[in-house]
Scaffold this motif. Structure first.
Motif, PDB file in Angstrom:
ATOM      1  N   GLY A 182      -5.673  -5.123   1.423  1.00 38.10           N
ATOM      2  CA  GLY A 182      -5.171  -5.600   2.705  1.00 38.10           C
ATOM      3  C   GLY A 182      -4.271  -6.817   2.650  1.00 38.10           C
ATOM      4  N   ASN A 183      -4.205  -7.451   1.495  1.00 41.25           N
ATOM      5  CA  ASN A 183      -3.256  -8.549   1.408  1.00 41.25           C
ATOM      6  C   ASN A 183      -1.833  -7.989   1.448  1.00 41.25           C
ATOM      7  OD1 ASN A 183      -2.759 -11.272   1.291  1.00 41.25           O
ATOM      8  ND2 ASN A 183      -2.483 -11.231  -0.937  1.00 41.25           N
ATOM      9  N   PHE A 184      -1.677  -6.817   0.851  1.00 38.35           N
ATOM     10  CA  PHE A 184      -0.396  -6.105   0.887  1.00 38.35           C
ATOM     11  C   PHE A 184      -0.393  -5.233   2.148  1.00 38.35           C
ATOM     12  CE2 PHE A 184       2.849  -3.102  -0.334  1.00 38.35           C
ATOM     13  CZ  PHE A 184       3.697  -3.841  -1.150  1.00 38.35           C
ATOM     14  N   PRO A 185       0.657  -5.302   2.967  1.00 37.97           N
ATOM     15  CA  PRO A 185       0.664  -4.466   4.178  1.00 37.97           C
ATOM     16  C   PRO A 185       0.729  -2.981   3.833  1.00 37.97           C
ATOM     17  CG  PRO A 185       2.732  -5.666   3.932  1.00 37.97           C
ATOM     18  CD  PRO A 185       1.835  -6.158   2.841  1.00 37.97           C
ATOM     19  N   ASP A 221      -6.926  -5.782   8.428  1.00 42.70           N
ATOM     20  CA  ASP A 221      -8.124  -6.260   7.755  1.00 42.70           C
ATOM     21  C   ASP A 221      -8.890  -4.986   7.405  1.00 42.70           C
ATOM     22  OD1 ASP A 221     -10.288  -7.597   6.859  1.00 42.70           O
ATOM     23  OD2 ASP A 221     -11.013  -8.240   8.832  1.00 42.70           O
ATOM     24  N   ARG A 243       5.329  -4.102  11.158  1.00 40.35           N
ATOM     25  CA  ARG A 243       6.644  -4.703  10.959  1.00 40.35           C
ATOM     26  C   ARG A 243       7.561  -3.667  10.322  1.00 40.35           C
ATOM     27  NH1 ARG A 243       7.965 -10.444   8.086  1.00 40.35           N
ATOM     28  NH2 ARG A 243      10.164 -10.324   8.560  1.00 40.35           N
ATOM     29  N   ASP A 272       5.609  -1.351   7.811  1.00 42.60           N
ATOM     30  CA  ASP A 272       4.597  -2.032   6.978  1.00 42.60           C
ATOM     31  C   ASP A 272       3.611  -2.717   7.915  1.00 42.60           C
ATOM     32  OD1 ASP A 272       5.649  -1.527   4.282  1.00 42.60           O
ATOM     33  OD2 ASP A 272       7.372  -2.699   4.936  1.00 42.60           O
ATOM     34  N   THR A 273       2.336  -2.417   7.739  1.00 41.99           N
ATOM     35  CA  THR A 273       1.359  -2.884   8.730  1.00 41.99           C
ATOM     36  C   THR A 273       0.182  -3.598   8.070  1.00 41.99           C
ATOM     37  OG1 THR A 273       1.961  -0.941  10.012  1.00 41.99           O
ATOM     38  CG2 THR A 273       0.013  -2.128  10.732  1.00 41.99           C
ATOM     39  N   ARG A 274      -0.015  -4.834   8.508  1.00 45.60           N
ATOM     40  CA  ARG A 274      -1.152  -5.611   7.988  1.00 45.60           C
ATOM     41  C   ARG A 274      -2.436  -5.215   8.702  1.00 45.60           C
ATOM     42  NH1 ARG A 274      -0.297  -9.209   4.424  1.00 45.60           N
ATOM     43  NH2 ARG A 274       1.886  -9.749   4.156  1.00 45.60           N
ATOM     44  N   GLY A 313      -3.699  -3.516  13.838  1.00 46.89           N
ATOM     45  CA  GLY A 313      -2.714  -3.754  12.789  1.00 46.89           C
ATOM     46  C   GLY A 313      -1.593  -4.644  13.296  1.00 46.89           C
TER      47      GLY A 313
END
Ligand code: 5RP
Length: 227
Positions: free
Chosen positions: A131-134, A178, A159, A174-176, A156
């Motif tokens: 999860g650090n990487f989107p 948790d 971006r 690209d989606t962050r 999420g």
């Protein structure tokens, strides 16, 4: 004395070249995308191995062609003997995030059809939790706003990847996240209309992960070999 960047580059090369030792004569081989996979591709060409390769992207296809590696089309073989590919993140359960190069859709299809899936990474890609990487999400361009809204509903932070179109003619958001449950997230993302594929690999995990540490490698083998 090597800089950190040089050490990481060396780690990628060592891991990728170690994976090439797993290749057997006559194999149908999936060729991954990205800087780490490219070290494996160059080694395969250098050793003039007797294989037929199925590339996971146009970028890989171009490199393999230039290096005169025999190529097959994506759907020419229903079953692929082995697939060697990189990853952006790897967790202790062998779940992955892929798609930093935007090729995860084809990469996943090829990994799914491969009898053995080997992931090659430098040590910085190992994480306790994804999860650090989107998460790269490939999306039909006309569904952009709709999908972004759904991604926000899943908590999420989407971006759009600027100035990028995939080999399939789509966009990447690209989606962050948790990420508590990679499997659940992989399924939920793919159930959004307009999503083609996402970069969480939790169903088709690799059997082997080769991690480079400078000139050394650690070879991690998944205990439960069932997919
Ligand atoms: C491309 C990928 C790559 O394997 C991933 O981004 C790792 O790339 P690199 O080896 O350059 O760090 O999934 O879609």
């Amino acid at each position: 004395m090597k800089t950190n960047k040089q050490y990481i580059e060396l780690s990628k090369k060592t891991a990728a070249e170690r994976a090439v030792e797993f290749i057997e004569d006559g194999m149908i081989l999936g060729l991954g995308t990205g800087s780490t996979a490219e070290y494996a591709i160059k080694k395969i060409a250098e050793k003039k191995l007797n294989i037929v390769a199925v590339p996971t992207s146009r970028r890989t296809e171009k490199l393999a062609k230039k290096l005169r590696i025999p190529l097959a089309k994506m759907d020419e073989y229903r079953e692929i003997d082995m697939d060697i590919d990189g990853a952006d993140e790897v967790d202790p359960e062998f779940n992955l995030i892929k798609g930093g190069g935007g090729a995860h859709t084809r990469e996943k299809r090829i990994a799914e059809r491969s009898k053995k899936f080997i992931v090659v990474v430098d040590h910085t890609k190992l994480v306790k939790k994804l999860g650090n990487f989107p998460v790269p999400v490939e999306v039909e361009p006309s569904r952009k706003e709709f999908v972004e809204e759904k991604l926000r509903e899943l908590d999420g932070i989407p971006r759009l990847r600027e100035d990028f179109i995939t080999d399939n003619g789509n966009i990447i958001i690209d989606t962050r996240f948790d990420i508590e449950n990679p499997r659940e997230l992989e399924e939920k993302l793919n159930s959004i209309p307009g999503v083609i594929e996402n970069g969480v690999f939790s169903k088709r995990k690799p059997e082997i992960i080769i991690v480079g540490y400078g000139t050394e490698v650690k070879i991690l083998k998944r205990k439960n070999e069932s997919r």
